[in-house]
Scaffold this motif. Structure first.
Motif, mmCIF file in Angstrom:
data_model
loop_
_atom_site.group_PDB
_atom_site.id
_atom_site.type_symbol
_atom_site.label_atom_id
_atom_site.label_comp_id
_atom_site.label_asym_id
_atom_site.label_seq_id
_atom_site.Cartn_x
_atom_site.Cartn_y
_atom_site.Cartn_z
ATOM 1 N N LEU A 45 0.816 -1.210 0.000
ATOM 2 C CA LEU A 45 0.000 0.000 0.000
ATOM 3 C C LEU A 45 0.857 1.269 0.000
ATOM 4 C CD1 LEU A 45 -2.733 -1.076 2.599
ATOM 5 C CD2 LEU A 45 -2.932 -1.014 0.097
ATOM 6 N N ASP A 46 2.170 1.108 -0.128
ATOM 7 C CA ASP A 46 3.114 2.234 -0.120
ATOM 8 C C ASP A 46 3.094 2.999 1.199
ATOM 9 O OD1 ASP A 46 3.759 1.545 -2.701
ATOM 10 O OD2 ASP A 46 2.450 3.047 -3.620
ATOM 11 N N ASN A 47 2.678 2.331 2.252
ATOM 12 C CA ASN A 47 2.698 2.932 3.588
ATOM 13 C C ASN A 47 4.016 2.528 4.254
ATOM 14 O OD1 ASN A 47 2.237 3.958 6.136
ATOM 15 N ND2 ASN A 47 0.201 3.061 6.363
ATOM 16 N N TYR A 48 5.074 3.211 3.863
ATOM 17 C CA TYR A 48 6.406 2.794 4.281
ATOM 18 C C TYR A 48 6.681 3.088 5.753
ATOM 19 C CZ TYR A 48 6.802 2.559 -0.748
ATOM 20 O OH TYR A 48 6.573 2.256 -2.073
ATOM 21 N N VAL A 49 6.050 4.113 6.290
ATOM 22 C CA VAL A 49 6.238 4.413 7.714
ATOM 23 C C VAL A 49 5.704 3.265 8.563
ATOM 24 C CG1 VAL A 49 5.610 5.983 9.582
ATOM 25 C CG2 VAL A 49 6.151 6.901 7.316
ATOM 26 N N LEU A 50 4.496 2.789 8.238
ATOM 27 C CA LEU A 50 3.920 1.664 8.972
ATOM 28 C C LEU A 50 4.731 0.390 8.743
ATOM 29 C CD1 LEU A 50 1.698 0.469 10.728
ATOM 30 C CD2 LEU A 50 0.324 0.142 8.649
ATOM 31 N N ALA A 51 5.207 0.191 7.512
ATOM 32 C CA ALA A 51 6.008 -0.997 7.217
ATOM 33 C C ALA A 51 7.282 -1.013 8.043
ATOM 34 C CB ALA A 51 6.337 -1.035 5.729
ATOM 35 N N ILE A 52 7.955 0.146 8.150
ATOM 36 C CA ILE A 52 9.170 0.236 8.956
ATOM 37 C C ILE A 52 8.871 -0.078 10.416
ATOM 38 C CG2 ILE A 52 10.884 1.863 9.847
ATOM 39 C CD1 ILE A 52 10.806 3.243 7.111
ATOM 40 N N GLU A 53 7.754 0.444 10.913
ATOM 41 C CA GLU A 53 7.376 0.191 12.301
ATOM 42 C C GLU A 53 7.143 -1.305 12.548
ATOM 43 O OE1 GLU A 53 3.541 1.139 15.194
ATOM 44 O OE2 GLU A 53 4.042 2.535 13.563
ATOM 45 N N LYS A 54 6.432 -1.974 11.632
ATOM 46 C CA LYS A 54 6.149 -3.396 11.788
ATOM 47 C C LYS A 54 7.417 -4.239 11.682
ATOM 48 C CE LYS A 54 1.648 -3.252 12.218
ATOM 49 N NZ LYS A 54 0.952 -3.762 13.439
ATOM 50 N N LEU A 55 8.273 -3.901 10.730
ATOM 51 C CA LEU A 55 9.505 -4.671 10.539
ATOM 52 C C LEU A 55 10.468 -4.486 11.708
ATOM 53 C CD1 LEU A 55 9.972 -3.968 6.736
ATOM 54 C CD2 LEU A 55 9.425 -6.181 7.766
ATOM 55 N N GLN A 56 10.532 -3.286 12.255
ATOM 56 C CA GLN A 56 11.355 -3.068 13.438
ATOM 57 C C GLN A 56 10.813 -3.849 14.631
ATOM 58 O OE1 GLN A 56 11.297 1.219 13.737
ATOM 59 N NE2 GLN A 56 13.227 1.441 12.599
ATOM 60 N N LEU A 57 9.479 -3.887 14.765
ATOM 61 C CA LEU A 57 8.865 -4.666 15.836
ATOM 62 C C LEU A 57 9.155 -6.156 15.665
ATOM 63 C CD1 LEU A 57 6.959 -4.875 18.277
ATOM 64 C CD2 LEU A 57 5.044 -4.974 16.652
ATOM 65 N N LEU A 58 9.088 -6.637 14.438
ATOM 66 C CA LEU A 58 9.369 -8.038 14.168
ATOM 67 C C LEU A 58 10.806 -8.389 14.535
ATOM 68 C CD1 LEU A 58 8.454 -10.740 12.885
ATOM 69 C CD2 LEU A 58 9.255 -9.848 10.697
ATOM 70 N N GLU A 59 11.728 -7.518 14.183
ATOM 71 C CA GLU A 59 13.136 -7.781 14.480
ATOM 72 C C GLU A 59 13.405 -7.740 15.976
ATOM 73 O OE1 GLU A 59 17.562 -6.325 12.927
ATOM 74 O OE2 GLU A 59 15.765 -5.150 12.449
ATOM 75 N N ALA A 60 12.690 -6.856 16.689
ATOM 76 C CA ALA A 60 12.894 -6.747 18.139
ATOM 77 C C ALA A 60 12.323 -7.951 18.883
ATOM 78 C CB ALA A 60 12.252 -5.467 18.651
ATOM 79 N N ARG A 61 11.179 -8.451 18.433
ATOM 80 C CA ARG A 61 10.520 -9.546 19.151
ATOM 81 C C ARG A 61 10.989 -10.925 18.705
ATOM 82 N NH1 ARG A 61 4.400 -8.166 20.677
ATOM 83 N NH2 ARG A 61 4.797 -6.221 21.827
ATOM 84 N N TYR A 62 11.350 -11.039 17.436
ATOM 85 C CA TYR A 62 11.758 -12.347 16.906
ATOM 86 C C TYR A 62 13.077 -12.203 16.139
ATOM 87 C CZ TYR A 62 6.816 -13.229 17.884
ATOM 88 O OH TYR A 62 5.571 -13.324 18.482
ATOM 89 N N PRO A 63 14.169 -11.875 16.839
ATOM 90 C CA PRO A 63 15.453 -11.637 16.140
ATOM 91 C C PRO A 63 16.008 -12.870 15.439
ATOM 92 C CG PRO A 63 15.769 -11.740 18.515
ATOM 93 C CD PRO A 63 14.293 -11.736 18.294
ATOM 94 N N PHE A 64 15.572 -14.060 15.856
ATOM 95 C CA PHE A 64 16.064 -15.294 15.238
ATOM 96 C C PHE A 64 14.912 -16.116 14.667
ATOM 97 C CE2 PHE A 64 18.904 -14.213 18.796
ATOM 98 C CZ PHE A 64 20.066 -13.970 18.088
ATOM 99 N N LEU A 75 13.135 -4.302 5.302
ATOM 100 C CA LEU A 75 13.348 -3.054 6.036
ATOM 101 C C LEU A 75 14.275 -2.121 5.255
ATOM 102 C CD1 LEU A 75 12.885 -1.420 8.613
ATOM 103 C CD2 LEU A 75 14.832 -2.614 9.653
ATOM 104 N N THR A 76 15.301 -2.670 4.636
ATOM 105 C CA THR A 76 16.198 -1.856 3.799
ATOM 106 C C THR A 76 15.424 -1.209 2.659
ATOM 107 O OG1 THR A 76 18.026 -3.353 4.301
ATOM 108 C CG2 THR A 76 18.307 -1.885 2.429
ATOM 109 N N TYR A 77 14.576 -2.005 2.022
ATOM 110 C CA TYR A 77 13.759 -1.482 0.921
ATOM 111 C C TYR A 77 12.804 -0.401 1.423
ATOM 112 C CZ TYR A 77 10.219 -1.340 -2.758
ATOM 113 O OH TYR A 77 9.339 -0.916 -3.725
#
Length: 314
Positions: A45-64, A75-77
């Motif tokens: 949906l081109d909502n990159y702010v929300l995507a960054i927030e979700k991906l950062q949350l995913l990395e924080a909660r499930y790093p492995f 996240l880089t994209y």
């Protein structure tokens, strides 16, 4: 009375801390797959702010977790699309360092180069007629290095063809920038620095449109330095490889006191441009003269200079 105040303050602190704890507990503990799917939906949906927030949350909660590596690429994209070049390049570098054998590492190199490539292409460069070759090419150098690494390490990557095309553009830009800098040095009297800039283009940025201009810069700079032999060598190379190239000297004639006092009103005519590099023989020059030039005994000039200018423009 004093004891009552102390008890009231302590009770208030307990209530505040209890509220904070309740707020933290209210954050839902979402499954890894659900967070990742929400991030992908935000990207679509081109909502990159929300995507960054979700991906950062995913990395924080499930790093492995099972989606952690792919989420880092996503996240880089997202950083790249959200116009956060520094974060995008840092994220790409981190992925390359942590996952050197990942099957999609070529995409990380590509995203890193693409981020640097687009970093200089600001709003003004895209929509206004500005010459980007006169701007500092710092980001362009980073992009070129990333694309070069991609092409060298993964020549069969699906991103390699586009990377090669962008490398050609960046190489041409870097070469032209070096020539602009060389012109600046000549105007400031730094002739040795100008010659070195021209030589750098010849040695490191071959097969670019700026090569004849770099050779011409070397001719002028060495001539001004009194290095006749070096100037002749550069001229010989220029004549042999670019016989139709026309060069106008960069160094301007010095102003006299009268010129400065009269704002150049009585200044003599500017110096004639350097002659065409491929000097014609007398027989060839006679054949090249137009019938109007012969009939008027040269009064109306000749088209040779205009033809040479058109050749240069092409």
């Amino acid at each position: 009375m004093r004891i009552t105040k102390i008890i009231a303050v302590a009770a208030l602190c307990v209530l505040v801390s209890a509220c904070s704890s309740n707020d933290e507990l209210e954050i839902p503990d979402l499954p890894e797959q659900e967070i990742y799917e929400d991030a992908l939906e935000a990207l679509e949906l081109d909502n990159y702010v929300l995507a960054i927030e979700k991906l950062q949350l995913l990395e924080a909660r499930y790093p492995f977790g099972r989606y952690s590596e792919q989420a880092q690429l996503e996240l880089t994209y997202a950083y790249f699309k959200n116009f956060e070049p520094e974060a995008a390049r840092a994220s790409a570098d981190r992925f390359i360092r942590l996952h050197p054998n990942h099957e999609n590492i070529d995409y990380a190199y590509y995203l890193k180069g693409l981020t640097a490539f687009e970093q200089d292409r600001t709003f003004f460069i895209k929509y206004l007629p500005l010459d980007e070759t006169k701007r500092d090419p710092g980001a362009a150098l980073d992009g070129f290095d990333s694309f070069r690494s991609l092409v060298r390490l993964y020549p069969d990557s699906e991103y390699a063809p586009d990377a090669r095309k962008r490398m050609v553009h960046l190489k041409n830009r870097l070469a032209t920038y070096e020539v602009h800098v060389a012109h600046y040095y000549i105007q400031r009297g730094a002739y040795l620095a100008a010659a070195n800039r021209g030589r750098y283009v010849i040695e490191n940025l071959q097969k670019t449109p700026a090569i004849p201009a770099a050779l011409a810069v070397m001719v002028e700079a060495y001539t001004l330095l009194g290095q006749v032999e070096l100037a002749d060598d550069a001229m010989a190379v220029l004549n042999a490889n670019y016989p139709n190239y026309v060069y106008r000297p960069v160094k301007e004639s010095e102003k006299t006191l009268l010129d400065a006092a009269t704002f150049d009103l009585f200044r003599g005519a500017p110096e004639a441009p350097a002659p065409v590099i491929n000097t014609l023989s007398d027989e060839e020059a006679e054949e090249k003269r137009s019938w109007l030039n012969r009939l008027s005994f040269g009064l109306f000039g000749d088209d040779g200079e205009e033809d040479a200018k058109e050749t240069q423009d092409k």
